[in-house]
Scaffold this active site. Structure first.
Site, PDB file in Angstrom:
ATOM      1  N   GLU A  48      -0.778   0.849  -2.730  1.00  0.00           N
ATOM      2  CA  GLU A  48      -1.195  -0.078  -1.672  1.00  0.00           C
ATOM      3  C   GLU A  48      -2.019   0.648  -0.622  1.00  0.00           C
ATOM      4  O   GLU A  48      -1.824   1.839  -0.384  1.00  0.00           O
ATOM      5  CB  GLU A  48       0.002  -0.753  -0.972  1.00  0.00           C
ATOM      6  CG  GLU A  48       0.525  -1.989  -1.659  1.00  0.00           C
ATOM      7  CD  GLU A  48       1.593  -1.694  -2.682  1.00  0.00           C
ATOM      8  OE1 GLU A  48       2.041  -2.616  -3.374  1.00  0.00           O
ATOM      9  OE2 GLU A  48       1.992  -0.510  -2.796  1.00  0.00           O
ATOM     10  N   THR A  49      -2.912  -0.115  -0.006  1.00  0.00           N
ATOM     11  CA  THR A  49      -3.653   0.331   1.173  1.00  0.00           C
ATOM     12  C   THR A  49      -3.431  -0.701   2.270  1.00  0.00           C
ATOM     13  O   THR A  49      -3.487  -1.908   2.017  1.00  0.00           O
ATOM     14  CB  THR A  49      -5.148   0.474   0.865  1.00  0.00           C
ATOM     15  OG1 THR A  49      -5.326   1.496  -0.120  1.00  0.00           O
ATOM     16  CG2 THR A  49      -5.940   0.853   2.111  1.00  0.00           C
TER      17      THR A  49
END
Length: 302
Positions: A48-49
Protein backbone atom coordinates in the site's frame (compact mmCIF):
# COMPACT_ATOMS: atom_id res chain seq x y z
CA UNK A 1 3.05 23.52 -14.05
CA UNK A 2 5.66 21.59 -12.08
CA UNK A 3 4.34 19.96 -8.91
CA UNK A 4 6.58 18.66 -6.13
CA UNK A 5 5.55 16.03 -3.58
CA UNK A 6 7.28 14.76 -0.42
CA UNK A 7 7.73 11.02 -0.84
CA UNK A 8 8.71 8.62 1.94
CA UNK A 9 9.41 4.92 2.08
CA UNK A 10 8.66 3.78 5.62
CA UNK A 11 8.88 0.35 7.24
CA UNK A 12 6.07 -0.14 9.77
CA UNK A 13 5.87 -2.39 12.84
CA UNK A 14 9.63 -2.34 13.25
CA UNK A 15 12.53 -0.08 14.24
CA UNK A 16 14.93 -1.84 11.87
CA UNK A 17 15.16 -0.84 8.21
CA UNK A 18 14.34 -3.48 5.59
CA UNK A 19 12.08 -5.42 7.95
CA UNK A 20 8.42 -4.98 8.88
CA UNK A 21 5.98 -3.83 6.22
CA UNK A 22 7.04 -1.14 3.73
CA UNK A 23 4.64 1.61 2.71
CA UNK A 24 4.97 4.59 0.46
CA UNK A 25 3.71 7.90 1.86
CA UNK A 26 3.10 11.22 0.16
CA UNK A 27 2.54 13.80 2.86
CA UNK A 28 1.35 16.68 0.65
CA UNK A 29 -0.94 14.95 -1.83
CA UNK A 30 -3.23 17.90 -2.63
CA UNK A 31 -3.63 18.14 -6.39
CA UNK A 32 -3.01 14.49 -7.23
CA UNK A 33 -5.69 12.76 -9.30
CA UNK A 34 -6.97 9.22 -8.74
CA UNK A 35 -5.15 8.17 -11.91
CA UNK A 36 -1.87 9.66 -10.68
CA UNK A 37 -2.17 8.06 -7.25
CA UNK A 38 -2.75 4.66 -8.81
CA UNK A 39 0.27 5.13 -11.08
CA UNK A 40 2.45 6.17 -8.14
CA UNK A 41 1.31 3.18 -6.06
CA UNK A 42 2.08 0.85 -8.95
CA UNK A 43 5.50 2.43 -9.47
CA UNK A 44 6.46 2.15 -5.79
CA UNK A 45 5.01 -1.39 -5.75
CA UNK A 46 4.53 -1.56 -1.99
CA UNK A 47 1.50 -3.45 -0.76
CA UNK A 48 0.00 0.00 0.00
CA UNK A 49 0.88 3.64 -0.51
CA UNK A 50 -0.78 6.36 1.60
CA UNK A 51 -1.64 9.82 0.29
CA UNK A 52 -2.24 12.56 2.87
CA UNK A 53 -4.55 15.42 1.85
CA UNK A 54 -5.29 18.63 3.72
CA UNK A 55 -8.41 18.69 5.86
CA UNK A 56 -11.47 20.38 4.42
CA UNK A 57 -13.58 19.78 7.51
CA UNK A 58 -13.09 20.67 11.18
CA UNK A 59 -13.99 17.09 12.15
CA UNK A 60 -10.61 15.73 11.02
CA UNK A 61 -6.98 16.81 10.74
CA UNK A 62 -6.06 14.98 7.54
CA UNK A 63 -7.65 12.92 4.79
CA UNK A 64 -5.71 9.75 3.97
CA UNK A 65 -6.29 7.56 0.93
CA UNK A 66 -4.70 4.16 0.40
CA UNK A 67 -3.76 2.45 -2.87
CA UNK A 68 -2.36 -1.00 -3.60
CA UNK A 69 -0.50 -1.41 -6.92
CA UNK A 70 -3.83 -2.28 -8.55
CA UNK A 71 -6.66 -0.57 -6.64
CA UNK A 72 -7.76 1.80 -3.89
CA UNK A 73 -8.66 0.25 -0.53
CA UNK A 74 -10.68 1.86 2.29
CA UNK A 75 -7.99 1.67 4.95
CA UNK A 76 -4.68 0.00 5.69
CA UNK A 77 -3.07 -0.65 9.05
CA UNK A 78 0.64 -0.48 8.27
CA UNK A 79 0.21 2.42 5.84
CA UNK A 80 -1.72 4.31 8.55
CA UNK A 81 1.21 3.80 10.91
CA UNK A 82 3.59 4.95 8.15
CA UNK A 83 1.50 7.98 7.14
CA UNK A 84 1.16 9.34 10.66
CA UNK A 85 4.78 8.58 11.47
CA UNK A 86 5.86 10.69 8.47
CA UNK A 87 3.35 13.41 9.35
CA UNK A 88 4.59 13.51 12.95
CA UNK A 89 8.20 13.89 11.80
CA UNK A 90 7.38 16.65 9.31
CA UNK A 91 5.35 18.60 11.85
CA UNK A 92 7.54 17.79 14.86
CA UNK A 93 4.43 16.73 16.75
CA UNK A 94 4.28 16.23 20.49
CA UNK A 95 2.21 13.41 21.98
CA UNK A 96 -1.28 14.07 20.70
CA UNK A 97 -4.46 12.63 19.23
CA UNK A 98 -5.34 13.42 15.63
CA UNK A 99 -8.29 12.38 13.49
CA UNK A 100 -8.06 11.20 9.92
CA UNK A 101 -10.73 10.71 7.31
CA UNK A 102 -10.50 7.30 5.61
CA UNK A 103 -12.66 5.00 3.54
CA UNK A 104 -13.62 3.35 6.84
CA UNK A 105 -14.78 6.62 8.42
CA UNK A 106 -13.24 9.36 10.56
CA UNK A 107 -11.01 7.62 13.09
CA UNK A 108 -8.60 8.70 15.85
CA UNK A 109 -4.86 8.13 15.70
CA UNK A 110 -2.67 8.62 18.76
CA UNK A 111 0.85 9.91 18.20
CA UNK A 112 3.13 9.02 21.11
CA UNK A 113 6.47 10.83 21.24
CA UNK A 114 9.09 8.87 23.14
CA UNK A 115 12.89 9.10 23.10
CA UNK A 116 12.88 11.49 20.12
CA UNK A 117 10.91 8.96 18.09
CA UNK A 118 7.25 8.11 17.59
CA UNK A 119 4.91 5.22 18.23
CA UNK A 120 1.58 5.32 16.41
CA UNK A 121 -1.69 3.90 17.79
CA UNK A 122 -4.48 3.37 15.28
CA UNK A 123 -8.09 2.99 16.40
CA UNK A 124 -9.69 0.73 13.83
CA UNK A 125 -13.16 0.95 12.32
CA UNK A 126 -16.46 -0.74 13.06
CA UNK A 127 -16.18 -4.39 14.07
CA UNK A 128 -18.21 -6.60 11.76
CA UNK A 129 -18.51 -10.38 11.70
CA UNK A 130 -19.28 -11.74 8.26
CA UNK A 131 -19.91 -15.14 6.75
CA UNK A 132 -18.51 -18.37 8.10
CA UNK A 133 -16.69 -20.14 5.26
CA UNK A 134 -17.92 -23.73 5.15
CA UNK A 135 -18.90 -26.51 2.79
CA UNK A 136 -17.61 -26.31 -0.79
CA UNK A 137 -16.05 -22.87 -0.25
CA UNK A 138 -14.07 -24.20 2.70
CA UNK A 139 -12.86 -27.14 0.60
CA UNK A 140 -11.70 -24.76 -2.15
CA UNK A 141 -9.93 -22.57 0.39
CA UNK A 142 -8.07 -25.49 1.97
CA UNK A 143 -6.99 -26.73 -1.47
CA UNK A 144 -5.81 -23.23 -2.41
CA UNK A 145 -3.73 -23.05 0.78
CA UNK A 146 -2.50 -26.64 0.34
CA UNK A 147 -3.54 -27.64 3.85
CA UNK A 148 -5.78 -30.36 5.27
CA UNK A 149 -8.76 -30.18 7.60
CA UNK A 150 -6.58 -31.85 10.21
CA UNK A 151 -4.26 -28.81 10.11
CA UNK A 152 -7.04 -26.50 11.34
CA UNK A 153 -7.44 -25.47 14.97
CA UNK A 154 -10.52 -27.04 16.52
CA UNK A 155 -13.30 -24.63 17.53
CA UNK A 156 -11.81 -21.87 15.35
CA UNK A 157 -14.37 -21.13 12.65
CA UNK A 158 -13.11 -19.89 9.31
CA UNK A 159 -14.87 -16.53 9.22
CA UNK A 160 -14.76 -13.15 7.53
CA UNK A 161 -14.13 -10.36 10.05
CA UNK A 162 -13.63 -6.65 9.47
CA UNK A 163 -12.51 -3.54 11.30
CA UNK A 164 -12.57 -1.54 8.08
CA UNK A 165 -11.11 -3.91 5.46
CA UNK A 166 -12.28 -7.50 5.82
CA UNK A 167 -10.10 -10.60 6.14
CA UNK A 168 -10.80 -14.34 6.35
CA UNK A 169 -9.58 -15.74 9.68
CA UNK A 170 -7.99 -19.20 9.35
CA UNK A 171 -6.51 -20.75 12.50
CA UNK A 172 -4.05 -23.62 12.12
CA UNK A 173 -2.28 -25.79 14.68
CA UNK A 174 1.34 -25.65 13.61
CA UNK A 175 3.83 -22.81 13.21
CA UNK A 176 5.87 -25.15 11.01
CA UNK A 177 2.90 -25.60 8.67
CA UNK A 178 2.34 -21.84 8.66
CA UNK A 179 5.91 -21.11 7.60
CA UNK A 180 5.81 -23.72 4.83
CA UNK A 181 2.57 -22.53 3.23
CA UNK A 182 2.70 -22.23 -0.56
CA UNK A 183 -0.75 -21.02 -1.64
CA UNK A 184 -2.20 -21.15 -5.12
CA UNK A 185 -2.66 -17.41 -5.61
CA UNK A 186 -4.78 -17.77 -8.73
CA UNK A 187 -7.31 -19.96 -6.90
CA UNK A 188 -7.35 -17.59 -3.92
CA UNK A 189 -8.05 -14.66 -6.26
CA UNK A 190 -10.97 -16.46 -7.86
CA UNK A 191 -12.35 -17.47 -4.48
CA UNK A 192 -12.20 -13.83 -3.34
CA UNK A 193 -14.74 -12.91 -6.00
CA UNK A 194 -17.09 -15.60 -4.70
CA UNK A 195 -16.83 -14.82 -0.98
CA UNK A 196 -16.47 -11.02 -1.46
CA UNK A 197 -13.32 -10.82 0.66
CA UNK A 198 -9.81 -10.20 -0.67
CA UNK A 199 -7.57 -11.09 2.27
CA UNK A 200 -6.81 -14.44 3.93
CA UNK A 201 -5.13 -14.37 7.34
CA UNK A 202 -3.67 -17.73 8.34
CA UNK A 203 -2.50 -17.74 11.95
CA UNK A 204 -1.14 -20.03 14.63
CA UNK A 205 -1.56 -19.55 18.37
CA UNK A 206 1.76 -20.33 19.95
CA UNK A 207 3.48 -20.29 23.31
CA UNK A 208 6.98 -20.72 21.86
CA UNK A 209 7.59 -17.00 22.39
CA UNK A 210 6.30 -15.98 25.80
CA UNK A 211 5.77 -12.43 24.54
CA UNK A 212 4.08 -13.35 21.25
CA UNK A 213 0.60 -14.91 21.12
CA UNK A 214 0.05 -15.00 17.36
CA UNK A 215 2.18 -15.80 14.33
CA UNK A 216 0.50 -15.17 11.00
CA UNK A 217 0.68 -14.81 7.23
CA UNK A 218 -1.70 -12.75 5.09
CA UNK A 219 -2.43 -13.35 1.41
CA UNK A 220 -4.42 -10.97 -0.81
CA UNK A 221 -3.61 -11.77 -4.46
CA UNK A 222 -6.96 -10.42 -5.70
CA UNK A 223 -5.75 -6.87 -5.00
CA UNK A 224 -2.18 -7.38 -6.17
CA UNK A 225 -0.66 -8.50 -2.85
CA UNK A 226 0.43 -12.14 -2.92
CA UNK A 227 1.71 -11.86 0.64
CA UNK A 228 1.59 -8.83 2.92
CA UNK A 229 4.48 -8.80 5.41
CA UNK A 230 2.76 -7.39 8.52
CA UNK A 231 -0.94 -6.56 8.47
CA UNK A 232 -2.77 -4.25 10.88
CA UNK A 233 -6.15 -4.95 9.32
CA UNK A 234 -5.68 -8.68 9.88
CA UNK A 235 -4.41 -8.74 13.45
CA UNK A 236 -6.92 -6.14 14.64
CA UNK A 237 -9.94 -8.12 13.40
CA UNK A 238 -8.31 -11.28 14.75
CA UNK A 239 -8.39 -9.76 18.23
CA UNK A 240 -12.12 -9.10 17.85
CA UNK A 241 -12.62 -12.65 16.51
CA UNK A 242 -10.82 -14.24 19.47
CA UNK A 243 -12.95 -12.30 21.97
CA UNK A 244 -16.21 -12.92 20.09
CA UNK A 245 -15.63 -16.69 19.97
CA UNK A 246 -14.43 -16.79 23.60
CA UNK A 247 -10.96 -17.91 22.60
CA UNK A 248 -9.18 -15.09 24.46
CA UNK A 249 -8.07 -14.69 28.06
CA UNK A 250 -8.15 -11.15 29.42
CA UNK A 251 -8.61 -9.04 32.55
CA UNK A 252 -10.50 -5.83 33.24
CA UNK A 253 -12.33 -5.75 29.91
CA UNK A 254 -9.12 -5.30 27.89
CA UNK A 255 -7.59 -8.05 25.75
CA UNK A 256 -4.01 -7.32 24.72
CA UNK A 257 -1.61 -9.39 22.68
CA UNK A 258 1.35 -9.17 20.34
CA UNK A 259 1.50 -10.74 16.90
CA UNK A 260 4.55 -11.49 14.80
CA UNK A 261 4.27 -11.66 11.03
CA UNK A 262 6.53 -11.66 7.97
CA UNK A 263 8.96 -14.30 9.21
CA UNK A 264 8.50 -16.59 6.22
CA UNK A 265 9.45 -13.84 3.76
CA UNK A 266 12.27 -12.24 5.74
CA UNK A 267 10.37 -9.08 6.75
CA UNK A 268 9.29 -9.78 10.29
CA UNK A 269 7.53 -7.18 12.37
CA UNK A 270 5.50 -7.02 15.57
CA UNK A 271 2.03 -5.57 16.06
CA UNK A 272 0.48 -4.77 19.42
CA UNK A 273 -3.29 -5.27 19.53
CA UNK A 274 -5.71 -4.02 22.18
CA UNK A 275 -9.40 -4.97 22.21
CA UNK A 276 -11.86 -3.26 24.53
CA UNK A 277 -14.55 -5.68 25.69
CA UNK A 278 -18.06 -4.95 26.96
CA UNK A 279 -20.46 -7.71 28.01
CA UNK A 280 -18.09 -10.33 26.56
CA UNK A 281 -18.14 -8.76 23.09
CA UNK A 282 -15.43 -6.69 21.37
CA UNK A 283 -16.41 -3.02 21.05
CA UNK A 284 -13.19 -1.29 19.98
CA UNK A 285 -9.90 -2.39 18.45
CA UNK A 286 -6.58 -0.55 18.50
CA UNK A 287 -3.30 -1.55 16.91
CA UNK A 288 0.05 0.08 17.54
CA UNK A 289 3.55 -0.08 16.23
CA UNK A 290 6.85 1.60 15.60
CA UNK A 291 8.21 2.69 12.25
CA UNK A 292 11.43 3.78 10.57
CA UNK A 293 12.12 5.98 7.53
CA UNK A 294 14.02 4.05 4.86
CA UNK A 295 14.31 7.03 2.54
CA UNK A 296 12.79 10.41 1.79
CA UNK A 297 12.69 11.84 -1.69
CA UNK A 298 10.88 14.33 -3.88
CA UNK A 299 8.47 13.33 -6.62
CA UNK A 300 8.28 15.89 -9.42
CA UNK A 301 5.31 15.85 -11.80
CA UNK A 302 4.52 18.15 -14.68
Amino acid sequence: MIRKYNLYQIDSFTKEKFTGNPAGVITNADGLTDYEMQKIARELNNSETAFIFSSKDERYDAWVRFFTPTSEVPICGHATIAAHYARAIENNLETSRVYHKTGAGILPVDVIKENDDYKIIMTQGKIEFGSVIDGEKKEKLLRALNIEKSDLLENYKIQIVSTGHSKVMIGIKSLKTLNKLQPNYDVLSKLSKIIKCNGYYVFAVTSEDSDILIHGRMFAPAIGINEDPVTGNANGPLGAYLVHHKLACYDNSIFKFKAKQGEAIGRQGIIEVEVRVDKEEPVEVKISGNAVVVFKSELVLN
